[in-house]
Design a protein around this motif. Structure first.
Motif, PDB file in Angstrom:
ATOM      1  N   LEU A 143       1.698  -2.739 -11.504  1.00 48.49           N
ATOM      2  CA  LEU A 143       2.858  -3.614 -11.397  1.00 48.49           C
ATOM      3  C   LEU A 143       2.399  -5.049 -11.176  1.00 48.49           C
ATOM      4  N   ARG A 144       3.073  -5.985 -11.804  1.00 51.93           N
ATOM      5  CA  ARG A 144       2.752  -7.396 -11.612  1.00 51.93           C
ATOM      6  C   ARG A 144       3.405  -7.857 -10.314  1.00 51.93           C
ATOM      7  N   ILE A 145       2.633  -7.914  -9.250  1.00 53.31           N
ATOM      8  CA  ILE A 145       3.201  -8.250  -7.940  1.00 53.31           C
ATOM      9  C   ILE A 145       3.057  -9.734  -7.606  1.00 53.31           C
ATOM     10  N   PHE A 146       2.245 -10.440  -8.364  1.00 50.77           N
ATOM     11  CA  PHE A 146       2.110 -11.887  -8.171  1.00 50.77           C
ATOM     12  C   PHE A 146       2.634 -12.567  -9.436  1.00 50.77           C
ATOM     13  N   LYS A 147       3.871 -13.051  -9.366  1.00 49.16           N
ATOM     14  CA  LYS A 147       4.516 -13.682 -10.520  1.00 49.16           C
ATOM     15  C   LYS A 147       4.693 -15.185 -10.300  1.00 49.16           C
ATOM     16  N   LYS A 148       5.322 -15.525  -9.192  1.00 49.62           N
ATOM     17  CA  LYS A 148       5.611 -16.926  -8.873  1.00 49.62           C
ATOM     18  C   LYS A 148       4.546 -17.484  -7.932  1.00 49.62           C
ATOM     19  N   ASP A 149       4.488 -18.809  -7.880  1.00 48.86           N
ATOM     20  CA  ASP A 149       3.543 -19.444  -6.960  1.00 48.86           C
ATOM     21  C   ASP A 149       3.753 -18.959  -5.524  1.00 48.86           C
ATOM     22  N   ASP A 150       5.014 -18.726  -5.162  1.00 49.26           N
ATOM     23  CA  ASP A 150       5.303 -18.275  -3.797  1.00 49.26           C
ATOM     24  C   ASP A 150       4.644 -16.931  -3.495  1.00 49.26           C
ATOM     25  N   ASP A 151       4.521 -16.064  -4.508  1.00 42.72           N
ATOM     26  CA  ASP A 151       3.864 -14.766  -4.304  1.00 42.72           C
ATOM     27  C   ASP A 151       2.387 -14.958  -3.965  1.00 42.72           C
ATOM     28  N   PHE A 152       1.739 -15.857  -4.703  1.00 36.74           N
ATOM     29  CA  PHE A 152       0.319 -16.130  -4.456  1.00 36.74           C
ATOM     30  C   PHE A 152       0.131 -16.799  -3.094  1.00 36.74           C
ATOM     31  N   ARG A 153       0.986 -17.777  -2.803  1.00 36.11           N
ATOM     32  CA  ARG A 153       0.866 -18.499  -1.526  1.00 36.11           C
ATOM     33  C   ARG A 153       1.072 -17.553  -0.349  1.00 36.11           C
TER      34      ARG A 153
ATOM     35  N   GLN B 241      -1.520 -16.825   2.694  1.00 40.13           N
ATOM     36  CA  GLN B 241      -1.134 -16.984   4.093  1.00 40.13           C
ATOM     37  C   GLN B 241      -1.478 -15.731   4.900  1.00 40.13           C
ATOM     38  N   ILE B 242      -1.236 -14.561   4.328  1.00 35.33           N
ATOM     39  CA  ILE B 242      -1.560 -13.314   5.017  1.00 35.33           C
ATOM     40  C   ILE B 242      -3.072 -13.177   5.168  1.00 35.33           C
ATOM     41  N   LEU B 243      -3.825 -13.566   4.137  1.00 32.19           N
ATOM     42  CA  LEU B 243      -5.289 -13.562   4.237  1.00 32.19           C
ATOM     43  C   LEU B 243      -5.756 -14.433   5.401  1.00 32.19           C
ATOM     44  N   ALA B 244      -5.150 -15.619   5.512  1.00 28.71           N
ATOM     45  CA  ALA B 244      -5.529 -16.537   6.582  1.00 28.71           C
ATOM     46  C   ALA B 244      -5.218 -15.935   7.950  1.00 28.71           C
ATOM     47  N   GLU B 245      -4.058 -15.300   8.074  1.00 34.52           N
ATOM     48  CA  GLU B 245      -3.686 -14.675   9.340  1.00 34.52           C
ATOM     49  C   GLU B 245      -4.627 -13.520   9.677  1.00 34.52           C
ATOM     50  N   ALA B 246      -4.962 -12.728   8.664  1.00 31.87           N
ATOM     51  CA  ALA B 246      -5.858 -11.587   8.884  1.00 31.87           C
ATOM     52  C   ALA B 246      -7.256 -12.058   9.292  1.00 31.87           C
TER      53      ALA B 246
ATOM     54  N   ASP C 201      -9.673 -24.383 -13.136  1.00 32.53           N
ATOM     55  CA  ASP C 201      -8.264 -24.635 -13.447  1.00 32.53           C
ATOM     56  C   ASP C 201      -7.350 -23.566 -12.881  1.00 32.53           C
ATOM     57  N   TYR C 202      -7.908 -22.453 -12.439  1.00 30.93           N
ATOM     58  CA  TYR C 202      -7.088 -21.381 -11.884  1.00 30.93           C
ATOM     59  C   TYR C 202      -6.902 -21.636 -10.389  1.00 30.93           C
ATOM     60  N   LEU C 203      -5.663 -21.719  -9.948  1.00 28.88           N
ATOM     61  CA  LEU C 203      -5.381 -22.164  -8.587  1.00 28.88           C
ATOM     62  C   LEU C 203      -5.644 -21.118  -7.513  1.00 28.88           C
ATOM     63  N   TRP C 204      -5.581 -19.834  -7.859  1.00 25.39           N
ATOM     64  CA  TRP C 204      -5.511 -18.809  -6.816  1.00 25.39           C
ATOM     65  C   TRP C 204      -6.849 -18.116  -6.625  1.00 25.39           C
ATOM     66  N   SER C 205      -7.861 -18.914  -6.364  1.00 21.38           N
ATOM     67  CA  SER C 205      -9.197 -18.373  -6.124  1.00 21.38           C
ATOM     68  C   SER C 205      -9.931 -19.251  -5.126  1.00 21.38           C
ATOM     69  N   SER C 206     -11.035 -18.710  -4.619  1.00 21.45           N
ATOM     70  CA  SER C 206     -11.842 -19.466  -3.671  1.00 21.45           C
ATOM     71  C   SER C 206     -12.495 -20.676  -4.317  1.00 21.45           C
ATOM     72  N   LEU C 207     -12.677 -20.650  -5.641  1.00 21.97           N
ATOM     73  CA  LEU C 207     -13.257 -21.812  -6.313  1.00 21.97           C
ATOM     74  C   LEU C 207     -12.319 -22.998  -6.195  1.00 21.97           C
ATOM     75  N   ALA C 208     -11.046 -22.803  -6.503  1.00 24.50           N
ATOM     76  CA  ALA C 208     -10.067 -23.884  -6.367  1.00 24.50           C
ATOM     77  C   ALA C 208      -9.946 -24.317  -4.912  1.00 24.50           C
ATOM     78  N   ASN C 209      -9.986 -23.356  -4.012  1.00 26.76           N
ATOM     79  CA  ASN C 209      -9.926 -23.650  -2.579  1.00 26.76           C
ATOM     80  C   ASN C 209     -11.093 -24.561  -2.187  1.00 26.76           C
TER      81      ASN C 209
ATOM     82  N   SER D 166      -4.606 -25.131   0.919  1.00 22.03           N
ATOM     83  CA  SER D 166      -4.512 -23.703   1.191  1.00 22.03           C
ATOM     84  C   SER D 166      -4.571 -23.466   2.692  1.00 22.03           C
ATOM     85  N   PRO D 167      -3.841 -22.449   3.187  1.00 22.79           N
ATOM     86  CA  PRO D 167      -3.921 -22.128   4.615  1.00 22.79           C
ATOM     87  C   PRO D 167      -5.219 -21.405   4.967  1.00 22.79           C
ATOM     88  N   LEU D 168      -5.955 -20.963   3.957  1.00 18.43           N
ATOM     89  CA  LEU D 168      -7.138 -20.144   4.178  1.00 18.43           C
ATOM     90  C   LEU D 168      -8.401 -20.995   4.216  1.00 18.43           C
ATOM     91  N   GLU D 169      -9.139 -20.866   5.298  1.00 18.17           N
ATOM     92  CA  GLU D 169     -10.414 -21.569   5.434  1.00 18.17           C
ATOM     93  C   GLU D 169     -11.544 -20.615   5.073  1.00 18.17           C
TER      94      GLU D 169
END
Length: 223
Positions: A24-34, A38-43, A138-146, A152-155
């Motif tokens: 299932l495509r669970i990450f569709k919108k930017d809000d899904d990725f963000r 955020q959960i990664l950062a909290e964990a 160019d891909y926003l949702w990876s540690s490279l972009a971070n 990003s909330p994740l350090e």
């Protein structure tokens, strides 16, 4: 038969992957990725987990984790997937529909030298190899972009060895990656490293079966 209990020792780097149930495509919108970042950062804060790398795709994600103590990986992953499942269903109003993930996460240990760097290139070049972007950066949702300055909330944590200069160029040069070997490690939980380290680590973590060929041994024909 009950599932074999994982042995996850501290101070070993692990590649971790999980896929959505039914792909299932669970990450569709930017809000899904963000939300997942955020959960990664909290964990990471809750379990003092070193997150060296990650890549969030539409129906799965890769993490490069470096837990400090024995058992930290399992506790971190249980909280991460449970919390994400709960919040995802609440946000998408699908509570009670079914499982978000296909099952237990897959993981394998990684030798903390050039094999670690190879794995990091594999993870961060995922969108490029999937032809989603022309450059990995160019891909926003990876540690490279971070790492390149994306908000990003994740350090990110430093890994067991520093990334080389011109790292972005190395990530983009993904043609020489041992993809088949890494995919085998993903599927079987096989340690990723040189021969001596792989066998020592497999023994220490009770992963000897991951080194054996699959299937029944061939019957020998008597002379």
């Amino acid at each position: 038969m009950p599932r074999q209990k994982r042995i996850a020792k501290g101070n070993i780097v692990y590649h971790v992957l999980n896929r959505a149930n039914g792909r299932l495509r669970i990450f569709k919108k930017d809000d899904d990725f963000r939300a997942f970042e955020q959960i990664l950062a909290e964990a990471a804060e809750r379990f003092d987990m070193r997150i060296c790398g990650y890549c969030i795709m539409s129906n799965h994600w890769h993490l490069v984790l470096w837990p400090r103590a024995d058992g930290d990986l399992s506790a971190f992953m249980k909280w991460l997937t449970g919390t994400h499942s709960h919040r995802w269903h609440a946000a998408h109003r699908t509570v009670g529909i079914g499982h978000l993930y296909q099952g237990r996460y897959k993981s394998f240990p990684v030798q903390d030298d050039t094999y670690y760097l190879t794995l990091m290139r594999y993870v961060e070049s995922n969108p490029l190899r999937a032809k989603l972007v022309k450059r990995s950066a160019d891909y926003l949702w990876s540690s490279l972009a971070n790492r390149l300055g994306k908000d990003s909330p994740l350090e990110l944590s430093d890994g067991p060895m520093p990334l080389p200069r011109r790292w972005t160029k190395l990530v983009d040069g993904a043609a020489d990656l041992p993809e088949d070997e890494i995919k085998t490690c993903i599927q079987r939980g096989r340690p990723f490293g040189d021969s001596d380290w792989t066998h020592q680590t497999a023994k220490a973590l009770s992963l000897e079966s991951s080194l054996r060929p699959r299937g029944r041994p061939r019957k020998t024909t008597p002379n």
